[in-house]
Design a protein around this motif. Structure first.
Motif, mmCIF file in Angstrom:
data_model
loop_
_atom_site.group_PDB
_atom_site.id
_atom_site.type_symbol
_atom_site.label_atom_id
_atom_site.label_comp_id
_atom_site.label_asym_id
_atom_site.label_seq_id
_atom_site.Cartn_x
_atom_site.Cartn_y
_atom_site.Cartn_z
ATOM 1 N N THR A 1 1.369 -12.072 0.602
ATOM 2 C CA THR A 1 0.547 -13.134 0.013
ATOM 3 C C THR A 1 0.076 -12.742 -1.378
ATOM 4 O O THR A 1 -0.037 -13.590 -2.267
ATOM 5 N N MET A 2 -0.183 -11.465 -1.585
ATOM 6 C CA MET A 2 -0.655 -10.997 -2.889
ATOM 7 C C MET A 2 0.476 -10.654 -3.853
ATOM 8 O O MET A 2 0.218 -10.320 -5.005
ATOM 9 N N GLU A 3 1.729 -10.731 -3.399
ATOM 10 C CA GLU A 3 2.846 -10.441 -4.300
ATOM 11 C C GLU A 3 2.919 -11.526 -5.366
ATOM 12 O O GLU A 3 3.042 -12.715 -5.073
ATOM 13 N N LYS A 4 2.857 -11.139 -6.616
ATOM 14 C CA LYS A 4 2.727 -12.117 -7.695
ATOM 15 C C LYS A 4 3.929 -13.049 -7.808
ATOM 16 O O LYS A 4 3.797 -14.189 -8.259
ATOM 17 N N PHE A 5 5.084 -12.595 -7.356
ATOM 18 C CA PHE A 5 6.282 -13.439 -7.454
ATOM 19 C C PHE A 5 6.251 -14.588 -6.438
ATOM 20 O O PHE A 5 7.064 -15.505 -6.521
ATOM 21 N N ASN B 1 3.489 -3.923 -14.662
ATOM 22 C CA ASN B 1 4.372 -3.496 -13.582
ATOM 23 C C ASN B 1 3.771 -3.664 -12.195
ATOM 24 O O ASN B 1 4.383 -3.275 -11.207
ATOM 25 N N ASN B 2 2.562 -4.201 -12.122
ATOM 26 C CA ASN B 2 1.934 -4.384 -10.809
ATOM 27 C C ASN B 2 2.716 -5.413 -9.994
ATOM 28 O O ASN B 2 2.982 -6.523 -10.453
ATOM 29 N N ARG B 3 3.062 -5.028 -8.776
ATOM 30 C CA ARG B 3 3.773 -5.964 -7.904
ATOM 31 C C ARG B 3 2.797 -6.948 -7.265
ATOM 32 O O ARG B 3 3.130 -8.112 -7.049
ATOM 33 N N TYR B 4 1.571 -6.447 -7.010
ATOM 34 C CA TYR B 4 0.599 -7.267 -6.291
ATOM 35 C C TYR B 4 -0.558 -7.677 -7.199
ATOM 36 O O TYR B 4 -0.929 -6.962 -8.135
ATOM 37 N N LEU B 5 -1.117 -8.822 -6.886
ATOM 38 C CA LEU B 5 -2.314 -9.295 -7.564
ATOM 39 C C LEU B 5 -3.539 -8.723 -6.848
ATOM 40 O O LEU B 5 -3.457 -8.269 -5.711
ATOM 41 N N ASN B 6 -4.661 -8.773 -7.530
ATOM 42 C CA ASN B 6 -5.895 -8.189 -7.022
ATOM 43 C C ASN B 6 -6.486 -9.059 -5.904
ATOM 44 O O ASN B 6 -6.927 -10.178 -6.157
ATOM 45 N N PRO B 7 -6.540 -8.565 -4.667
ATOM 46 C CA PRO B 7 -7.061 -9.384 -3.559
ATOM 47 C C PRO B 7 -8.565 -9.615 -3.631
ATOM 48 O O PRO B 7 -9.095 -10.465 -2.918
ATOM 49 N N THR B 8 -9.281 -8.869 -4.506
ATOM 50 C CA THR B 8 -10.718 -9.083 -4.635
ATOM 51 C C THR B 8 -11.058 -10.148 -5.681
ATOM 52 O O THR B 8 -12.235 -10.508 -5.834
ATOM 53 N N ASN B 9 -10.052 -10.624 -6.392
ATOM 54 C CA ASN B 9 -10.240 -11.751 -7.312
ATOM 55 C C ASN B 9 -10.673 -12.978 -6.509
ATOM 56 O O ASN B 9 -10.197 -13.209 -5.396
ATOM 57 N N ASP B 10 -11.592 -13.782 -7.050
ATOM 58 C CA ASP B 10 -12.125 -14.931 -6.310
ATOM 59 C C ASP B 10 -11.032 -15.844 -5.774
ATOM 60 O O ASP B 10 -11.083 -16.298 -4.622
ATOM 61 N N ILE B 11 -10.037 -16.117 -6.610
ATOM 62 C CA ILE B 11 -8.973 -17.053 -6.235
ATOM 63 C C ILE B 11 -8.062 -16.460 -5.164
ATOM 64 O O ILE B 11 -7.757 -17.113 -4.152
ATOM 65 N N LYS C 1 3.417 -0.107 -4.551
ATOM 66 C CA LYS C 1 4.661 -0.745 -4.996
ATOM 67 C C LYS C 1 5.292 -1.532 -3.852
ATOM 68 O O LYS C 1 6.155 -2.383 -4.055
ATOM 69 N N SER C 2 4.828 -1.191 -2.648
ATOM 70 C CA SER C 2 5.259 -1.889 -1.433
ATOM 71 C C SER C 2 4.263 -1.494 -0.344
ATOM 72 O O SER C 2 3.510 -0.533 -0.515
ATOM 73 N N PRO C 3 4.249 -2.204 0.770
ATOM 74 C CA PRO C 3 3.328 -1.808 1.847
ATOM 75 C C PRO C 3 3.631 -0.375 2.301
ATOM 76 O O PRO C 3 4.793 -0.027 2.532
ATOM 77 N N PRO C 4 2.619 0.474 2.409
ATOM 78 C CA PRO C 4 2.842 1.852 2.864
ATOM 79 C C PRO C 4 3.528 1.864 4.236
ATOM 80 O O PRO C 4 3.358 0.953 5.041
ATOM 81 N N LYS C 5 4.287 2.918 4.487
ATOM 82 C CA LYS C 5 5.034 3.021 5.750
ATOM 83 C C LYS C 5 4.111 3.075 6.964
ATOM 84 O O LYS C 5 4.509 2.701 8.069
ATOM 85 N N THR C 6 2.885 3.552 6.745
ATOM 86 C CA THR C 6 1.938 3.647 7.863
ATOM 87 C C THR C 6 1.351 2.282 8.237
ATOM 88 O O THR C 6 0.711 2.144 9.277
ATOM 89 N N ILE C 7 1.564 1.290 7.391
ATOM 90 C CA ILE C 7 1.079 -0.064 7.676
ATOM 91 C C ILE C 7 2.234 -0.901 8.221
ATOM 92 O O ILE C 7 3.157 -1.277 7.489
ATOM 93 N N THR C 8 2.191 -1.158 9.508
ATOM 94 C CA THR C 8 3.266 -1.918 10.161
ATOM 95 C C THR C 8 2.771 -3.207 10.816
ATOM 96 O O THR C 8 3.582 -4.009 11.280
ATOM 97 N N GLU C 9 1.456 -3.407 10.847
ATOM 98 C CA GLU C 9 0.886 -4.597 11.485
ATOM 99 C C GLU C 9 1.330 -5.853 10.736
ATOM 100 O O GLU C 9 1.244 -5.913 9.504
#
Length: 348
Positions: free
Chosen positions: A218-222, A14-24, A201-209
């Protein structure tokens, strides 16, 4: 193609995002022309660059242009770039504990610095090198803050005279703002993005940049095609196998250590038993010797007491017959004592 992509996606639940610390994914995030703005945002925030000091643009350095080592092999760095001033930036992602990682970072910066000295280049033209290392484990246990900055300082005045090489270590294991409402700075938000990607599950509301929103997209697997996902998956599997191998080696080491410990304990126990037996034997001998000594002393004292008594009775003119009754001594014993007394008196 679509079926293959869906099958690959299913592996991530159910993860929406992939792991950004993965090498690829890390290289896709910071090492591509399409997302240079993310790298610039990350560098500016982590280095605290503001106003005129802000990095406006960077030039990515392809891996084939990475500095050569003495044996002809290239250093494989995650992301390298330069800004308009020529300053070199190395951005490394380190997920697993490696004892020599700090030494490796110094080697990377040194090679990058020296490799600028090409034909016709003067030493004075060498540009600074800054390495930023993001780690998923604690590099410096004594430091409490998640980010530490390292420069060469005069030990007496703390002046930074040697300015060309510096380091930034970003320790995700020490970042504890789990609630997105606690995020205050852009640094907080980047660290939250890297550490808590799985719970989002989505970018937190406090993150607007815009850059952070783009990082999440970019990390969204779809947004990844089947080929990209397969490469990502292989990197994930390789890391998992590496972790498993290390754990097996660790467990093997523990088992061997326990077995060696048991052998040592057994040897130690045998030695202790032997020492206890030896000590017991010594104590027995000492007790027997002490008993013999005490017995001899008692006999000597008894003998002396009889001699003293006999002398006293003789001085008083007591008859031998009476002495026999009084002391319980027979004729032979009395005569023996008398001889001993006479011998003693003659010797004196």
């Amino acid at each position: 193609m679509q079926t293959e992509s869906c099958e690959t996606l299913d592996m991530y639940g159910n993860n929406r995002y992939l792991n950004p610390t993965n090498d690829i994914s890390f290289k896709k995030l910071f090492g591509t022309e399409d997302h240079k703005n993310l790298l610039i945002s990350f560098l500016n925030s982590m280095l605290g660059l503001k106003g005129k000091r802000c990095i406006q643009d960077v030039k990515l350095i392809p891996q084939e242009l990475s500095p050569l080592f003495g044996d002809g092999k290239r250093s494989i760095l995650d992301v390298q770039c330069t800004d308009a001033t020529g300053t070199h930036y190395i951005v490394e992602m380190q997920n697993d504990y490696t004892p020599d990682f700090v030494k490796r970072t110094q080697m990377y910066t040194s090679h990058t610095y020296v490799s600028q000295l090409g034909k016709g280049t003067k030493q004075i033209e060498l540009s600074p090198v800054i390495l930023l290392a993001i780690t998923n484990y604690t590099v410096f246990p004594k430091k409490k803050q998640p980010i530490s900055y390292h420069k060469m300082l005069d030990v007496e005045t703390l002046e930074n005279d040697l300015t060309d090489i510096s380091y930034v270590f970003i320790d995700l294991s020490k970042f504890h703002k789990k609630d997105a409402n606690e995020l205050e700075t852009l640094v907080d938000k980047w660290m939250y993005f890297f550490k808590y990607w799985e719970k989002s599950k989505s970018p937190p509301k406090t993150i607007t940049e815009p850059e952070l929103i783009e990082a999440y997209d970019t990390m969204e697997k779809f947004n990844w095609d089947a080929t990209e996902l397969n490469v990502y998956l292989k990197a994930d599997i390789a890391f998992a196998e590496q972790q498993k191998s290390k754990e097996e080696e660790h467990q093997k080491g523990l088992k061997e250590g326990r077995e060696e410990g048991r052998k040592e304990e057994h040897t130690k126990s045998k030695k202790q038993i032997r020492e206890i037996k030896q000590k017991s034997e010594r104590e027995k001998i000492e007790i027997m010797q002490k008993a013999e000594k005490e017995k001899f002393e008692i006999m000597q004292k008894a003998k002396q007491d009889k001699i003293n008594m006999l002398q006293e009775l003789l001085r008083q003119g007591v008859q031998i017959t009476t002495i026999k009754k009084a002391t319980g001594l027979n004729q032979s014993e009395i005569e023996k004592i008398l001889r001993s007394i006479n011998h003693h008196e003659l010797s004196a």
